[in-house]
Design an enzyme around this catalytic site. Structure first.
Site, PDB file in Angstrom:
ATOM      1  N   SER B  10     -13.154 -14.772  26.484  1.00 39.80           N
ATOM      2  CA  SER B  10     -11.753 -14.504  26.156  1.00 39.80           C
ATOM      3  C   SER B  10     -10.909 -15.729  26.454  1.00 39.80           C
ATOM      4  CB  SER B  10     -11.236 -13.319  26.980  1.00 39.80           C
ATOM      5  OG  SER B  10      -9.824 -13.210  26.837  1.00 39.80           O
ATOM      6  N   HIS B  11      -9.750 -15.826  25.813  1.00 37.35           N
ATOM      7  CA  HIS B  11      -8.807 -16.892  26.155  1.00 37.35           C
ATOM      8  C   HIS B  11      -8.265 -16.704  27.576  1.00 37.35           C
ATOM      9  CE1 HIS B  11      -8.976 -17.885  21.951  1.00 37.35           C
ATOM     10  NE2 HIS B  11      -8.105 -18.861  22.091  1.00 37.35           N
ATOM     11  N   SER B  12      -8.317 -15.470  28.062  1.00 33.75           N
ATOM     12  CA  SER B  12      -7.810 -15.170  29.403  1.00 33.75           C
ATOM     13  C   SER B  12      -8.961 -14.863  30.355  1.00 33.75           C
ATOM     14  CB  SER B  12      -6.876 -13.956  29.330  1.00 33.75           C
ATOM     15  OG  SER B  12      -6.768 -13.355  30.602  1.00 33.75           O
ATOM     16  N   GLY B  45      -7.224 -20.235  27.048  1.00 32.47           N
ATOM     17  CA  GLY B  45      -8.037 -21.045  26.138  1.00 32.47           C
ATOM     18  C   GLY B  45      -9.503 -20.745  26.346  1.00 32.47           C
TER      19      GLY B  45
END
Lengths: 200, 129
Positions: B10-12, B45
């Protein structure tokens, strides 16, 4: 291409990206996630510190190593996209390329970037600069002409509607802003064209 | 372990870790599981090196299914698979499925000893066509 030239090219490309990092981030803040300048700066600073290592390799190996370094250091979606461009270029180019080989290799590299990003020309991405540059290479334009073509192509992304990447979530609101990846591509083209143009 | 491994990208980092936590609590320890998220500099990211590391941690000879959130996670995951290279690359598949539901369903399927193809198909059933 001689080793000294490649080192100079890498250093100049890194200087350009570092100088324009804030501008690239500002473009990306308008319609992306606002980290393009910082990401590119990190990647190209990493290239600059190893410029002599890359320059010591034959051109195809140097390009593949440069691409791999960008993949590992840029972060974000730009890393794989710019990395793929250089890795694919390295796979296709000869150790001492003439214009025909460079044009063909560049065309293959653009196809690889399009496949990696599942994108195509006209979707407000770096491809919208890469494709006109390839066509200019095929048309044997001068380095200065190619740099101008790249700038014009980046500007031409302003009225486009983004169809890939974070900007595409904005739909029509992406219209009216230059694509950050197109801008960084044009900056790199101008820098490389200036140095190669000087040599010619 | 002979069960298919699951990687969550995930981006998080919070989303990635939370999704992995759901998988562990709902499915148990029968599947190799790893997650990664964030740009490595405290922001949102995904990055290729971290994804390659997660694939290593979740590696199974039966293969690995990767669940991703937004576009960059998919692009970076595909790049990571390519850089890991053959022969292992052909046993790693990036799924087109919602990350949380996909991870739980894929892990559930994997925990029963299903093949990589079956695990991925289960995740893909959740994807809006």
């Amino acid at each position: 291409m001689r080793a000294l030239d490649l080192s100079r090219l890498i250093t100049a490309a890194a200087d350009t990206i570092v100088d324009h990092a804030e501008e690239l981030t500002a473009l990306d803040q308008a319609i992306g996630d606002g980290d393009h300048g910082l990401n590119m700066k990190r990647g190209f600073e990493a290239l600059r510190s190893d410029a002599n290592v890359f320059a010591a390799k034959p051109l195809p190996d140097a390009l593949k190593a440069i691409g791999t370094k960008l993949v590992m250091t840029v972060g974000g979606a730009s890393g794989p996209l710019f990395g793929t461009l250089f890795i694919a270029l390295g796979k296709e180019i000869s150790a001492d390329p003439d214009n025909a080989n460079l044009t063909a290799a560049f065309g293959k590299a653009i196809e690889a970037v399009a496949a990696r990003g599942k994108s195509q020309v006209g979707q407000k991405t770096m491809l919208d600069v890469l494709q006109p540059v390839r066509d200019a290479l095929a048309g044997e334009k001068t380095a200065a002409e190619i740099a101008d073509i790249a700038d014009a192509a980046a500007k031409a992304t302003v009225p486009m509607k983004a169809l890939r990447g974070r900007a595409s979530f904005l739909g029509d609101r992406s219209i009216g802003h230059m694509d950050a990846g197109a801008r960084s591509t044009a900056l790199l083209v101008r820098t490389l064209a200036q140095i190669i143009g000087d040599k010619a | 372990m002979s069960n298919v491994g699951i990687v969550i990208v995930s981006h998080s980092p919070l989303v990635a870790e939370g999704t992995a936590d759901m998988v562990r609590q709902m499915v148990g320890d029968e599947v190799p599981l790893a997650w990664c998220g964030g740009n490595g500099h405290g922001g949102l990211g995904t990055n290729v090196e971290a994804i390659m590391g997660a694939i290593e941690r979740a590696w199974s000879d039966a293969g690995v299914a990767i669940l991703v959130d937004l576009g960059g996670a998919e692009t970076n995951s595909e790049m990571a698979v390519e850089m890991i290279g053959e022969p292992r690359a052909q046993k790693i598949i990036v799924c087109n499925a919602p990350i949380v539901e996909g991870a739980v369903m894929a892990a559930t399927e994997a925990s029963g000893g299903a093949s990589l193809k079956e695990v991925v198909a289960t995740a893909h059933e959740l994807s809006p066509s």
